[in-house]
Enzyme design. Structure first.
Site, PDB file in Angstrom:
ATOM      1  N   GLU A  21      -3.332 -10.215   3.913  1.00 58.26           N
ATOM      2  CA  GLU A  21      -4.309  -9.866   4.955  1.00 58.26           C
ATOM      3  C   GLU A  21      -5.268 -11.015   5.252  1.00 58.26           C
ATOM      4  O   GLU A  21      -5.550 -11.310   6.413  1.00 58.26           O
ATOM      5  CB  GLU A  21      -5.102  -8.613   4.533  1.00 58.26           C
ATOM      6  CG  GLU A  21      -4.368  -7.305   4.729  1.00 58.26           C
ATOM      7  CD  GLU A  21      -3.379  -6.958   3.620  1.00 58.26           C
ATOM      8  OE1 GLU A  21      -3.074  -7.830   2.779  1.00 58.26           O
ATOM      9  OE2 GLU A  21      -2.913  -5.813   3.594  1.00 58.26           O
ATOM     10  N   GLU A  26       0.845  -1.211   0.000  1.00 64.45           N
ATOM     11  CA  GLU A  26       0.000   0.000   0.000  1.00 64.45           C
ATOM     12  C   GLU A  26       0.880   1.261   0.000  1.00 64.45           C
ATOM     13  O   GLU A  26       0.586   2.243  -0.686  1.00 64.45           O
ATOM     14  CB  GLU A  26      -0.918  -0.021   1.225  1.00 64.45           C
ATOM     15  CG  GLU A  26      -1.927  -1.177   1.148  1.00 64.45           C
ATOM     16  CD  GLU A  26      -2.809  -1.311   2.372  1.00 64.45           C
ATOM     17  OE1 GLU A  26      -2.272  -1.321   3.505  1.00 64.45           O
ATOM     18  OE2 GLU A  26      -4.042  -1.409   2.210  1.00 64.45           O
TER      19      GLU A  26
END
Ligand code: 1HE
Length: 259
Positions: free
Chosen positions: A133, A113
């Site tokens: 994740e 990210e």
């Protein structure tokens, strides 16, 4: 500004910013993400461009999972925390100064990210990309749904997470997660070359490139074209324009050559 997680040094017009938490693979704690945001909101005046890298063998291992496990955040607390990540990475993407990432090893979870908020990304041949994740029973929270989803497409991002894919540098390049794979050990050198070259652009051109293109992509076609014409009007009346055009017309500009 006192820095605990970032090391910053100037190399001419380029600020070299190093994530300096190698013992945690540069994993990002709450305090660290705030430090990142504060730095990029107000980089050194003399920095025309910035190179962002990670110390040690990895670029960044994402969210500090140890802190996350210890804090047992409520939904509201984690939502607020994710909004700090969004704010911090917006300072990178829309702060107005070009940021070139030099990436090695893990570029994963929140590390991807972070990379996706940078404007140009050079990877070592050993770099790898993942969004683990789902494997950690959490969800992306540092902007991946928007930034990574735009780069590789939402459909591919869903598959990447569900199938727990770890992409090597070559696959990452094919999908746009990096823009270039350097020779071994040379990602920082290449990122510096890009940063030094971009630092020679007119500041207003660079400002427009890094702040307008992403935003215009959020707009309707009509609004986008209008915003582009406004931005172009402002940039082309900047003080460096005459010199830039003169250089070309007098054949002093660097030739365009495919590489
Ligand atoms: C960490 C972290 C971390 C390492 N938070 N401490 N991110 C992840 O799921 C990636 C988790 N990390 C890894 O998969 C691996 O550590 C790496 C591939 C990045 C590196 O492997 P390696 O073999 O070089 O190092 P290591 O032995 O796994 O880790 C060294 C130490 O760093 C170890 O601590 P130690 O006390 O045992 O020495 C690790 O625990 C620690 N470490 N990564 C905390 N991430 C806003 S939402 C974003 C959501 C996410 O980012 S989810 C993805 C999280």
């Amino acid at each position: 500004m006192e820095l605990k997680y970032l090391e910053v040094e100037m190399d001419g017009p380029v600020a070299v910013v190093t994530l300096s938490r190698p013992e945690r693979r540069n994993a990002i704690s709450e305090e660290m993400v705030v430090e990142i945001g504060r730095f990029f909101a107000d980089p050194p005046e003399e920095a025309k461009t910035i190179v962002l890298r990670g110390s040690g063998d990895h670029f960044c291992a994402g969210l500090d999972l140890d802190e996350h496990a210890r804090l047992r955040r409520t939904p509201a607390q984690f939502m607020r925390m994710c909004q700090k990540w969004h704010w911090a990475f917006d300072q990178i993407q829309y702060g107005g100064t070009p940021v070139i990432a030099a990436m090695q090893g893990a570029v994963v979870g929140g590390g991807l990210e972070l990379a996706a908020a940078c404007h140009s990304r050079v990877a070592e041949p050993n770099a790898f990309f993942a969004l683990p994740e789902g494997q950690r029973a959490i969800f992306t929270g540092g902007g991946a749904t928007v930034r990574v989803g735009r780069i590789i497409g939402p459909d591919r991002m869903v598959d990447m997470m569900l199938a727990a894919r770890t992409l090597d540098a070559k696959r990452g390049y094919e999908l746009g997660l990096c823009h270039e794979i350097s020779d071994e050990g040379k990602s920082f050198e290449r990122a510096m070359e890009i940063a030094q070259s971009a630092a020679r652009h007119a500041p207003l051109s660079n400002y427009a490139i890094v702040t307008a293109i992403g935003r215009i992509n959020d707009m309707s076609t009509t609004d986008g074209l209008f915003a582009e014409s406004l931005m172009a009007g402002i940039v082309q009346s900047g003080p460096e324009v005459a010199e830039g055009l003169d250089n070309f017309l007098k054949r002093k500009a660097r030739r365009l050559e495919p590489k």
